[in-house]
Every structure is written in C-alpha cells, then in structure tokens.
Design a protein around this motif. Structure first.
Motif, short mmCIF file in Angstrom:
data_model
loop_
_atom_site.label_atom_id
_atom_site.label_comp_id
_atom_site.label_asym_id
_atom_site.label_seq_id
_atom_site.Cartn_x
_atom_site.Cartn_y
_atom_site.Cartn_z
N ASP A 29 0.82 -1.22 0.00
CA ASP A 29 0.00 0.00 0.00
C ASP A 29 0.85 1.26 0.00
O ASP A 29 0.36 2.34 -0.24
CB ASP A 29 -1.02 0.07 1.15
CG ASP A 29 -0.75 -0.91 2.24
OD1 ASP A 29 -1.06 -2.06 1.97
OD2 ASP A 29 -0.22 -0.54 3.29
N THR A 30 2.15 1.11 0.27
CA THR A 30 3.04 2.27 0.19
C THR A 30 3.51 2.42 -1.25
O THR A 30 4.47 1.79 -1.66
CB THR A 30 4.28 2.04 1.08
OG1 THR A 30 4.68 0.70 0.88
CG2 THR A 30 4.01 2.32 2.52
N LEU A 31 2.81 3.22 -2.02
CA LEU A 31 3.13 3.26 -3.45
C LEU A 31 3.47 4.65 -3.96
O LEU A 31 2.94 5.11 -4.95
CB LEU A 31 1.98 2.64 -4.26
CG LEU A 31 1.93 1.11 -4.19
CD1 LEU A 31 0.67 0.57 -4.82
CD2 LEU A 31 3.14 0.49 -4.84
N GLY A 32 4.35 5.33 -3.28
CA GLY A 32 4.87 6.60 -3.79
C GLY A 32 6.22 6.35 -4.45
O GLY A 32 6.66 5.21 -4.60
N HIS A 33 6.86 7.45 -4.84
CA HIS A 33 8.28 7.34 -5.19
C HIS A 33 9.02 7.01 -3.90
O HIS A 33 8.56 7.39 -2.80
CB HIS A 33 8.83 8.68 -5.70
CG HIS A 33 8.14 9.21 -6.93
ND1 HIS A 33 7.96 8.48 -8.07
CD2 HIS A 33 7.60 10.44 -7.17
CE1 HIS A 33 7.33 9.22 -8.97
NE2 HIS A 33 7.09 10.41 -8.45
N VAL A 229 19.62 4.44 -2.34
CA VAL A 229 18.83 3.95 -3.48
C VAL A 229 17.50 4.71 -3.49
O VAL A 229 16.80 4.76 -2.47
CB VAL A 229 18.53 2.44 -3.37
CG1 VAL A 229 17.67 1.98 -4.55
CG2 VAL A 229 19.83 1.64 -3.32
N ASN A 230 17.19 5.31 -4.62
CA ASN A 230 15.93 6.05 -4.78
C ASN A 230 15.21 5.49 -6.00
O ASN A 230 15.85 5.13 -6.99
CB ASN A 230 16.23 7.54 -5.02
CG ASN A 230 17.11 8.09 -3.92
OD1 ASN A 230 16.63 8.54 -2.89
ND2 ASN A 230 18.44 8.04 -4.13
N VAL A 231 13.89 5.40 -5.92
CA VAL A 231 13.10 4.85 -7.04
C VAL A 231 12.06 5.90 -7.45
O VAL A 231 11.27 6.35 -6.61
CB VAL A 231 12.39 3.54 -6.64
CG1 VAL A 231 11.54 3.03 -7.80
CG2 VAL A 231 13.41 2.49 -6.21
N VAL A 232 12.09 6.28 -8.71
CA VAL A 232 11.08 7.20 -9.25
C VAL A 232 10.29 6.43 -10.30
O VAL A 232 10.85 5.96 -11.30
CB VAL A 232 11.73 8.45 -9.87
CG1 VAL A 232 10.67 9.33 -10.54
CG2 VAL A 232 12.46 9.25 -8.80
N THR A 233 8.99 6.27 -10.07
CA THR A 233 8.15 5.57 -11.05
C THR A 233 7.69 6.56 -12.11
O THR A 233 7.66 7.78 -11.88
CB THR A 233 6.92 4.94 -10.35
OG1 THR A 233 6.20 5.98 -9.65
CG2 THR A 233 7.34 3.88 -9.36
#
Ligand code: NDP
Length: 510
Positions: A29-33, A229-233
């Motif tokens: 449910d945590t679905l941000g960048h 580590v960073n993730v940008v969707t």
C-alpha cells in the motif's frame, strides 16, 4: 486458432478470484516514489495504473514521475553519496548488500508472487528470478571487497623514478533504467555493482512493472542508508529521459529496446554521460546432426519459451542440420504444442500471459506478416482458444518454418514466444547466416562433438554463447552484447568496471 491450454476446469472467474486474493496479500500500500528513505507522493497528481496481465484487472497505481521528481531523487542521491556512501568502507558496502540478499531470501515467495501478478511470468520462473536476485546480491556483496586498482611501471624520459598506481572510484549518482521482463532481477543487476562500487542510485522501473522494486525498498528500508537507493516511477519520456539528461548523473545503465538505447546515446552527448546499454537481440541456435534430439529440444524450448520469450537473450532463430531436421522439428513441435498455457500462479503452468495486450498485438503482427509472406506456422500463431484465458494477454507457443531470413519477423526482436526455423548443411554458411542480423547478444550451439561446438562458438558474433544448453545468466558470467545489442557488460567483475572510473596517480620518487 488452436488451443494450447489444458488447464483443467478453469474459468475466468476462478482465475480472477485467485489473483485478487493473491493481490490482497502482496500488493504493497506504500506506493509513492521512494526518495531519501521515504515513500513520497509525486510532484504531479497523475498516477499510472499497473494491471495484472492474466486478468486485465488493475493491481495498483503509482505516481507518474516527472523531471521535478527526478531532481528531488538525484539531490537525495548526491547528498547520500557526499555524506558517506561514497567513502563507505568495503566492509560496510558488503554488509548492506549481504543484508539485502538476506531480506530477499526471507521474502522470496511474496516478491515472486508480486512479480507473477505484475508481469505474467509463472510462479516457477518468478521463484527462479528470486533465487538469482539473492545470488547476484551475494556476489556483489563479495565484490565490494575487491574494487581494486594496481601498480605499474612507466617510462620516464628523464630517468626519474616514478611510481604509478591506479584507484577505481565511483561515479557518484548513477541512473538505472529497468524494463518489464525481469523487473527485480534486472534492477539488482544494476543496484548490486553500483552499490558495491560506492555509487548511489536513482532507479526508474518500467511503467508496466513497478511493484516489486517498491516492495523491496520497503523491506530494506532499515538496511540501506537514506538516499543511497531512490526509485522514481513513471513513463520513460517523462521520468526516464530527464534522468538520462541530468547533469548530476554522470553514468546511466539501461536495459530495453535499441530504439530507446539510441536516444540515450544521443542524450549522453551533452554531458558525455557514460552508458552501459543492454538492448536485446535476435539470437541464433545451431543444432548439429550429432546432437542428442531430446537435449536439443529441451535447449530450444528453454531458449524461446522461457519467460514467454520476453527475454533479451531469447534464442529465436533456430538452425537445424538437414539430416535431423524432420526428426527434430516433429519433436520440438510436439513439445511446444503440449505446453500448458494458463494461470501463472499455478505450479503446473508452463507459460503465462505476455506482459500486456499491446505486446500480444505486437507479437501477432509479426506472425501475421510472416504468414502473409508464405511462411508455415507449424504450431501456435494466435491467442489460445480457451474461454478461461480470454481476459488475459495470452499467446500460444509458436514455431514458424519456410520463412525468408530477410523477413522482419526474423531480423527484428519479437519479444514473444515465437521462433523461426531453418535447415542447414554447411557449417561456414550457417555461421554466416547466424551472424546476419544487426544484433549480437547471445547464441546457442547444440552438438556432441565439442571441438566443433567450440569452433562454432568462437565464430558467432555474440556476447554469450551457450553450448548444449540455453538461457543461463548466472552471477559471475559477463553478459552484454556485440553489435546493436548494446555496450558494456553486466553480471560479473566487468560490471564493477562499468560503475567505476580509473584514476592513475603518478608519484615522483625523486
Ligand atoms: P523500452 O525500451 O521502451 O523500455 C525500457 C525502459 O526504458 C522502461 O523503463 C521505459 O519506461 C524506459 N524508457 C522508455 N523511453 C525512454 C526514454 N526516452 N528515456 C529513458 N527511458 C525510457 O521498451 P518497451 O517496454 O517499450 O518494449 C519495446 C520493445 O523493446 C520490446 O518489445 C522488446 O523488443 C524490447 N525490450 C528489450 C528488453 C531487453 O531486455 N533488452 C526489455 C524490454 C523491452 P516505460 O516503459 O515506463 O515508459
């Protein structure tokens, strides 16, 4: 169209219910960048729905990232690099990677199920991916201890004594752009060596399959220092392109299509950004007359139907010696037609749906064009005639014969469960033909006479050649392409070189 599914008494409703239950268990449910160690909303309100290709139902929605999100992620990654990761000890980098491996090992069923729901690969294939994720992280944990330079002697024209030594230094912030066919595995192919070498990362997953990497970041939140580590969707054009053009990102590692690879090379010109590109292929398999037919069929099945042919290294052009052509093709066609195409959550399923309806259309377009050119479709060639699978992006295992080698279906990457077959009689000619494509990622040789197999392996223009098997991409084996299949190598010591730059320090000893 024929049927290739023998899933017993399944209905579309039963499959959909099974998938909803699985999704309720594993979709995060945590679905941000994921930026600077926290899940955050995007700069814009727009979100992208990701669908389950088995049922067509929406699994979740993630932010549609843009240049402002990339700026934020790059700034966090740069701070993390400057604040410690860039100078973290080899032991510290090893510890983080080892702990990441342990976390994946503890959660492999959950992550594999998520991968099945997002990509359509079978649970067996997804569990295999997770085993490899653990192995690659473990490999790079060890590699963090051997990011080493060396010492050298040089000529000094004035006969002064000098000592040159080299050090391998990280780039700083690296950009990783990942496709949808092996979402977590290919992410780790990039994260592993990048972190082992002391870089920080901004990663953009495919818009089709963002879930497993976001879940992994939630699981390793306590393990990986903030910002490392960073993730940008987001979409490639809106989030991927700004990453490749960012002036604080001196290195890009990309896996995907040749078309986007070209664009990345173009974008890299402005800041002379370094690139590692893995761009797919149209790989040949050559079967010799002394091959064991059973083993050859097994290798060919693995080459083209593993991961529904959505595999950069897929063996999609099959050259069979004329002496065994009939016997081999009969056995291969029977094996392909006998595959169980169906719900990828079931262990008995051999092949799940393609990643999306768009990819089914793309695959079918090539098959139709081959048919129109007069080619013979020995098996498959359409969507399964099974009502239970009608909501999904399924395509039949397909073998095409009697096709011109210059046809686009033979020259271009279909990225689906479709293989073209050719007979051969002369070794030099078959090698020439095997090399007659723009790509050069992988190849296979199936033969009992190992000398002949090795001779052929040496003559094939490919970054990896498998002899008497196919599609093994283990940690420690360099992986990457000749010709238009890309540049650079992943998955081995060479990957550490890709994520470091060499500094020579030349000391005057007086
Ligand atoms: P792409 O090359 O378009 O996508 C790969 C990744 O690059 C995705 O994360 C995508 O984002 C991103 N991307 C797209 N455009 C840009 C851009 N301008 N700048 C930076 N990043 C970008 O592959 P597709 O998904 O469209 O698949 C098309 C074909 O590519 C396949 O049919 C197959 O032939 C080949 N392919 C090869 C792969 C391989 O393993 N070598 C893997 C995947 C595809 P997003 O998708 O979110 O828009």
């Amino acid at each position: 169209m024929g049927t290739t599914s023998d899933t017993p008494a399944e209905t579309a409703d039963a499959i959909a219910e099974r998938h909803r239950e699985a999704a309720a268990d594993v979709v995060p449910d945590t679905l941000g960048h994921y930026i600077d160690g926290a899940f955050v909303p995007g700069d814009a309100d727009e979100r992208i729905e990701t669908r389950d290709p088995t049922t067509g139902e929406v699994l979740a929605a993630v932010p549609a990232g843009n240049a402002a999100d990339i700026d934020r992620a790059v700034a966090a990654a740069r701070d993390a690099f400057d604040d410690g990761w860039g100078t973290a000890s080899p032991g510290e980098r090893q510890r983080v990677l080892s702990e990441m491996a342990a976390v994946v090992e503890d959660h492999q069923e959950e992550l594999a199920t998520l991968e099945v729901l997002d990509t359509g690969k079978t649970i067996t294939e997804a569990m295999g991916d997770m085993g490899l994720v653990v192995d690659h992280l473990t490999y790079y944990a060890a590699a963090a201890r051997s990011v080493e330079g060396d010492t050298r002697q040089t000529n000094d024209l004035f006969e002064r004594e000098k000592q040159v030594f080299t050090v391998k230094e990280p780039y700083g912030v690296v950009g990783a752009i990942v496709p949808w066919n092996f979402p977590l595995l290919i992410a780790v192919w990039k994260l592993g060596p990048a972190l082992a070498a002391g870089n920080t990362v901004v990663l953009k997953p495919s818009e089709e399959t963002p879930l497993s990497i976001l879940r992994l970041m939630a699981l390793v939140d306590d393990v990986v220092p903030d910002g490392v580590v960073n993730v940008v969707t987001g979409y490639g054009e809106d989030a991927g392109a700004p990453l490749t053009k960012h002036e604080d990102v001196p290195k890009i590692s990309f896996t995907g299509s040749t078309e986007v690879g070209r664009e990345i090379i173009h974008n890299s010109a402005a800041d002379i950004t370094k690139t590692t590109l893995e761009l797919g292929g149209k790989s040949p398999i050559i079967v010799y007359p002394d091959a064991d037919i059973g083993e050859a069929v097994e290798a060919a099945m693995m080459a083209i139907f593993f991961n529904k042919g959505e595999c950069c290294a897929a063996g999609s052009r099959l050259f069979v010696h004329e002496e065994i052509e009939d016997q081999f093709l009969d056995a291969f066609t029977e094996a392909a037609a006998g595959m169980t195409v169906g719900d990828p959550l079931l262990e008995g399923t051999d092949m799940g749906p393609k990643v999306s309806g768009e990819q089914v259309e793309r695959t079918h377009g090539y098959v139709e064009s081959a048919r129109e050119s007069g080619a013979t479709v020995r098996t498959g060639g359409g969507t399964p005639d099974d009502e239970a699978l009608s909501d999904g992006a399924f395509y039949e295992p397909t073998i095409i014969d009697d096709i011109d080698h210059d046809h686009p279906a033979v020259q271009e990457e279909i990225f689906g469960p479709v293989i073209e077959t050719f007979a051969w009689s002369d070794e030099a000619t078959v090698v020439e033909r095997a090399n007659d494509v723009d790509y050069g990622l992988a190849a296979g040789v199936i033969a009992s006479d190992i000398t002949r197999a090795l001779r052929t392996a040496r003559r094939l223009e490919a970054g990896v050649v498998w002899v008497n098997h196919y599609n093994d991409v283990s940690a420690g084996q360099p992986f990457g392409g000749y010709k238009q299949s890309g540049n650079g190598r992943e998955n081995a010591a060479e990957a550490i070189d890709e994520f470091t730059q060499t500094k020579a320090i030349n000391v005057n000893l007086g």
